[in-house]
Write an enzyme that holds these catalytic residues in place. Structure first.
Site, PDB file in Angstrom:
ATOM      1  N   ARG A 160      15.148   3.065 -45.506  1.00  0.00           N
ATOM      2  CA  ARG A 160      15.212   1.847 -46.594  1.00  0.00           C
ATOM      3  C   ARG A 160      15.965   1.168 -45.356  1.00  0.00           C
ATOM      4  O   ARG A 160      16.890   1.690 -44.501  1.00  0.00           O
ATOM      5  CB  ARG A 160      15.311   1.800 -47.367  1.00  0.00           C
ATOM      6  CG  ARG A 160      14.222   2.430 -48.161  1.00  0.00           C
ATOM      7  CD  ARG A 160      14.868   2.412 -49.686  1.00  0.00           C
ATOM      8  NE  ARG A 160      14.909   0.886 -50.300  1.00  0.00           N
ATOM      9  CZ  ARG A 160      13.610   0.370 -50.100  1.00  0.00           C
ATOM     10  NH1 ARG A 160      12.783   0.534 -50.600  1.00  0.00           N
ATOM     11  NH2 ARG A 160      13.630  -0.923 -50.904  1.00  0.00           N
ATOM     12  N   TYR A 186      22.619   9.766 -44.390  1.00  0.00           N
ATOM     13  CA  TYR A 186      23.855   8.389 -44.674  1.00  0.00           C
ATOM     14  C   TYR A 186      24.970   8.910 -44.296  1.00  0.00           C
ATOM     15  O   TYR A 186      25.587  10.440 -44.862  1.00  0.00           O
ATOM     16  CB  TYR A 186      23.360   7.825 -46.095  1.00  0.00           C
ATOM     17  CG  TYR A 186      25.029   6.901 -46.641  1.00  0.00           C
ATOM     18  CD1 TYR A 186      24.765   5.362 -45.868  1.00  0.00           C
ATOM     19  CD2 TYR A 186      26.036   7.174 -46.891  1.00  0.00           C
ATOM     20  CE1 TYR A 186      25.167   4.996 -45.939  1.00  0.00           C
ATOM     21  CE2 TYR A 186      27.123   6.520 -46.985  1.00  0.00           C
ATOM     22  CZ  TYR A 186      26.394   5.173 -46.389  1.00  0.00           C
ATOM     23  OH  TYR A 186      27.792   3.969 -46.886  1.00  0.00           O
ATOM     24  N   ARG A 232      24.431  11.806 -62.215  1.00  0.00           N
ATOM     25  CA  ARG A 232      26.102  11.009 -63.223  1.00  0.00           C
ATOM     26  C   ARG A 232      25.893  10.081 -62.931  1.00  0.00           C
ATOM     27  O   ARG A 232      25.880   9.412 -61.909  1.00  0.00           O
ATOM     28  CB  ARG A 232      26.574  12.313 -62.686  1.00  0.00           C
ATOM     29  CG  ARG A 232      27.048  13.540 -62.940  1.00  0.00           C
ATOM     30  CD  ARG A 232      28.264  14.336 -62.513  1.00  0.00           C
ATOM     31  NE  ARG A 232      28.916  13.309 -61.419  1.00  0.00           N
ATOM     32  CZ  ARG A 232      30.057  12.895 -61.018  1.00  0.00           C
ATOM     33  NH1 ARG A 232      30.406  13.205 -62.295  1.00  0.00           N
ATOM     34  NH2 ARG A 232      30.601  12.265 -59.994  1.00  0.00           N
TER      35      ARG A 232
END
Ligand code: FAD
Length: 375
Positions: free
Chosen positions: A256, A360, A179
């Site tokens: 990352r 996360y 979205r």
């Protein structure tokens, strides 16, 4: 045993756990391999300014209990995150996408005009894809174009996303963007939460408050002598990397990371905002953070003649770098699942926090999770 709990990691998870256990009369020892407490929310004072050493942190939540809890440790200020983006066309745009952005991009002034423009842009993208015989978006670029159209995609999404992922949008899967929320009001507040802010005096006050009365040893790595550390307490709360805990026996989990270039400047107000995104692929960094704006408002920024900025470069993670964002693709999730099953068998060890759960987490859910553990 000398302690009830050995807490490995003085980040937000470990510090909140230690605080609540200490309040219940439990004897706790917190160890951290870094030279400071706070984990990733730690701030370093440079030129009188709290510099978010491991990346800009903005506390936001709609959970009243969490908000009241952190404010009982240290009151929070009224910081409201309103980032701006410097686009490839050289103009500045408001984020998140809202009526200000649409006015800046197309000159439209009412929600109806903006809606029409968005529909026109989306329809153009869909028509172009259909002309090429494409029925469903095959990659992130096509997905973004059908959701928001060419202008916003090219000016505000493409370059930023390519820098973040280190890959072209046409090579990234469509599902990454499910979205793209748009706000049809003139509202630049990045978050929809009821509460947000920064601890008055900085995040170290929050951590120091949580760890008050708790024994802490920094520069102490659990893995330097884990057999010994396991003997000092009845239970271990482990907030480090779960793959490291199990000796990487199923392989290393990937992350990352972000590299920061921090600079102190003789300028009281360099960019006029805490967060400026750079959405052109020609600019190597993704954002510049000007730290003083998290805690100083209005013309009070001129009280300090200096400022500190950090350029953020998104990059692939290698050993020795800070493991920031887990790569939750199927390969890494499968590996994590194997470690999780091993962790379940460790009855005296509580695995918690972003590294031990390979997930996360924003700060507020971390606090909520620890509060729930004690209920
Ligand atoms: P950490 O803060 O990582 O703490 C873990 C601690 O364990 C560290 O201090 C580490 O040194 C220690 N440790 C690890 N291994 C060992 C060992 N072997 N021995 C001893 N100690 C060890 N959240 C928000 O809500 N808003 C934001 O704006 C936001 N911005 C972020 C920006 C970035 C770049 C990143 C990476 C995260 C951001 N977050 C944000 C998320 C936030 O940082 C986390 O929610 C929070 O730090 C999690 O706390 P933690 O205790 O789980 O982990």
């Amino acid at each position: 045993m000398k302690y009830d709990y050995l807490i490995v990691g003085a980040g937000l998870f470990g510090a909140t756990f230690a605080h609540l256990a200490n309040k219940r009369g439990k004897r706790c020892l917190v160890i951290d391999k870094r030279p400071h407490t706070g984990g990733n929310i730690y701030c370093e004072k440079i030129d009188g300014i709290n510099v978010h050493k491991y990346g800009a942190h903005i506390f936001h939540t709609s959970d009243r209990e969490v908000w009241e809890f952190v404010n009982s440790i240290v009151p929070f200020n009224r910081y409201t995150n309103c980032p701006v983006a410097q686009a490839p066309d050289g103009k500045l745009y408001s984020l998140p996408f809202n009526m200000n952005t649409f006015y800046q991009m197309w000159g439209v002034k009412t929600p109806c005009e903006a809606q029409d423009k968005l529909e026109e842009q989306r329809a153009d993208a869909v028509a172009r894809m259909q002309a090429e015989g494409v029925s469903a978006p095959r990659n992130l670029e096509e997905q973004a174009l059908t959701l928001i159209g060419k202008d916003i995609y090219e000016q505000l999404i493409k370059g930023y996303t390519e820098k973040q992922w280190g890959r072209k949008c046409t090579d990234l899967p469509a599902f990454i963007i499910r979205r793209l929320p748009v706000r049809m009001t003139y509202d630049n507040n990045y978050f929809n939460d009821s509460y947000q802010g920064i601890p008055i005096g900085g995040y170290n006050r929050l951590i120091d408050g949580l760890l008050e009365g708790v024994e802490v040893k920094t520069e102490t790595d659990f893995f330097a002598d884990c057999e010994y550390w396991k003997t000092v307490a009845d239970k271990v709360v482990f907030t480090g990397k779960i793959d490291e805990f199990f000796g990487y026996r199923f392989g290393k989990l990937e992350y990352r990371t972000v590299r920061f270039e921090t600079e102190s400047l003789h300028n009281p107000n360099w960019q006029g905002n805490a967060v400026v995104n750079y959405t052109s692929v020609d600019v190597p960094y993704t954002r510049i953070i000007e730290h003083k704006h998290f805690e100083t408002f209005g013309n009070a920024v001129y009280d300090n003649p200096k400022t500190v900025i950090s350029r953020e470069y998104s990059s692939e993670w290698q050993d020795g770098m800070e493991p920031f964002y887990p790569v939750n693709d199927s390969k890494n999730q499968e590996t994590y699942e194997k470690y999780r099953q091993l962790a379940e068998r460790e009855s005296n060890i509580i695995f918690g926090g972003r590294l031990a759960e390979y997930k996360y987490y924003d700060m507020a859910p971390i606090v909520a999770q620890v509060l729930n553990l004690f209920k």
